[in-house]
Design a protein around this motif. Structure first.
Motif, PDB file in Angstrom:
ATOM      1  N   ALA A   2       7.820  -1.896   0.550  1.00  0.00           N
ATOM      2  CA  ALA A   2       8.238  -1.276  -1.013  1.00  0.00           C
ATOM      3  C   ALA A   2       7.252  -0.497  -1.412  1.00  0.00           C
ATOM      4  O   ALA A   2       7.905   0.852  -2.104  1.00  0.00           O
ATOM      5  N   GLU A   3       6.644  -0.475  -1.701  1.00  0.00           N
ATOM      6  CA  GLU A   3       5.594  -0.071  -2.662  1.00  0.00           C
ATOM      7  C   GLU A   3       5.661   1.192  -1.774  1.00  0.00           C
ATOM      8  O   GLU A   3       4.905   3.234  -3.044  1.00  0.00           O
ATOM      9  N   ILE A   4       5.353   1.559  -0.563  1.00  0.00           N
ATOM     10  CA  ILE A   4       5.324   3.302  -0.094  1.00  0.00           C
ATOM     11  C   ILE A   4       6.443   3.686  -0.242  1.00  0.00           C
ATOM     12  O   ILE A   4       7.090   5.278  -0.742  1.00  0.00           O
ATOM     13  N   ALA A   5       7.320   3.100  -0.340  1.00  0.00           N
ATOM     14  CA  ALA A   5       9.165   3.666  -0.852  1.00  0.00           C
ATOM     15  C   ALA A   5       9.409   4.177  -2.069  1.00  0.00           C
ATOM     16  O   ALA A   5       9.707   5.119  -2.388  1.00  0.00           O
ATOM     17  N   GLN A   6       8.603   3.592  -2.799  1.00  0.00           N
ATOM     18  CA  GLN A   6       9.062   3.408  -4.188  1.00  0.00           C
ATOM     19  C   GLN A   6       7.580   5.099  -5.065  1.00  0.00           C
ATOM     20  O   GLN A   6       7.974   5.690  -5.546  1.00  0.00           O
TER      21      GLN A   6
END
Length: 341
Positions: free
Chosen positions: A111-115
């Motif tokens: 999720a943080e990579i996507a964000q």
């Protein structure tokens, strides 16, 4: 979300954000960007877009954070907008009372990579999706490889700097470790495993010891963060996925030292080898990543090849430059072969 001056000084800015993972937990991460000469106030203006269409996102290793200014400058000279993600429970994203370096499932980073990628896209000139290179070191290299496999087409190429793709020795060691760690991870995931502490790699890179790099010991402690059962189980599960084959379609570059020195006692050989990983088993595992994999073995390199002595890291940058000429997008300007190029 606004960009703020970063701890690395001129040209570096950071943006801290929260991302909700598949388990419903919101975790804090920090994206760092390198923008030499950029007006920070303008960079925070709504709708402002900066930098080239070619981008690189760097993922650090375990018990680590982004600090390599020379690496950012290399990518900038080669026409890439450089970004680095301090993942949750690491570096700039570490919060008081949090278990440093801990993650129970490597997919929790997704999720943080996507964000971070969404922020990078909003930071790009023009309507086109930016050309993204994903780069990872050590455990971050494992995370990057798994992410690229699970998100085909998102990254145009993958650069792995001493990625931790397998346990020392063989898959048999991994299976034995999984058998022992699995039950503990299931019932007491944050239990600390009492294993020998080794600060040999830190000794070779830190300017507080025998190295040349200024490290913040809060973010990159000499003996690393406590090793917890849930974290080790997550890594072992990632290794098992790699062993089964990841099928990454994008071209992959794997940079490794020419040798390993991973004993329990200090030896002078650790100054010119990987003192963390078994690079021979990693080289073999690299071939399971995808269809187009280049493995570069660099004599004299440390665990992070770009923190090696000057002549060695110049060689590493030259090899990366050569690979980018083959697999990178056509960009204007000269290709730099190292920090001083």
């Amino acid at each position: 979300m606004e960009w703020q001056p970063d701890i690395l000084g001129a040209g570096f800015q950071a943006c801290t954000f929260e991302a909700e993972a598949a388990d419903g937990v919101r975790r804090t991460a920090t994206l760092v960007r390198f923008r030499p000469g950029t007006d920070l106030a303008d960079g925070n203006r709504p709708g402002a877009a900066h930098g080239p269409r070619q981008k690189v996102l760097f993922l650090h290793g375990w018990s680590d954070y982004f600090f390599n200014v020379d690496l950012a400058k290399f990518w900038a000279r080669n026409g890439y907008g450089f970004y680095a993600l301090d993942m949750h429970n690491h570096g700039r994203s570490l919060r008081p009372g949090a278990p440093g370096g801990y993650v129970a499932n490597l997919a929790d980073y997704d999720a943080e990579i996507a964000q971070a990628i969404a922020l990078i896209r909003s930071d790009t000139e023009g309507p086109d999706t930016p050309d993204l290179t994903l780069m990872g070191h050590s455990t971050g290299g494992l995370v990057a490889a798994l992410w690229a496999s699970s998100h085909p087409g998102e990254a145009s190429r993958l650069v792995l700097n001493s990625p931790w793709l397998e346990m020392h020795g063989s898959s048999l060691v991994r299976r034995a470790a999984s058998t022992m760690v699995g039950p503990v991870a299931r019932f007491r995931p944050e239990a600390v495993l009492r294993l020998p502490e080794r600060g040999f790699y830190w000794r070779t890179i830190s300017s507080s010891a025998d190295g040349e790099w200024s490290l913040d010991d809060r973010f990159r402690p000499p003996m690393a963060f406590p090793l917890r059962a849930g974290w080790l189980n997550a890594v072992l599960s990632g290794h098992a996925r790699v062993a089964r084959g990841l099928g990454i379609a994008s071209p992959v570059l794997v940079l490794l030292s020419g040798g390993s020195a991973t004993g329990l006692f200090w030896t002078e050989e650790m100054r010119r080898t990987d003192a963390v990983l078994d690079v021979n088993i990693v080289a073999l595992r690299a071939l399971t990543l995808g269809r187009t994999v280049t493995v570069e073995r660099i004599d004299g390199a440390l665990h992070d090849v770009f923190l090696s002595p000057a002549t060695v890291r110049t060689d590493a940058y030259a090899r990366l430059s050569r690979w980018l000429r083959a697999y990178g997008p056509a960009v204007p300007g000269p290709t730099g072969h190292g920090p001083g190029a």
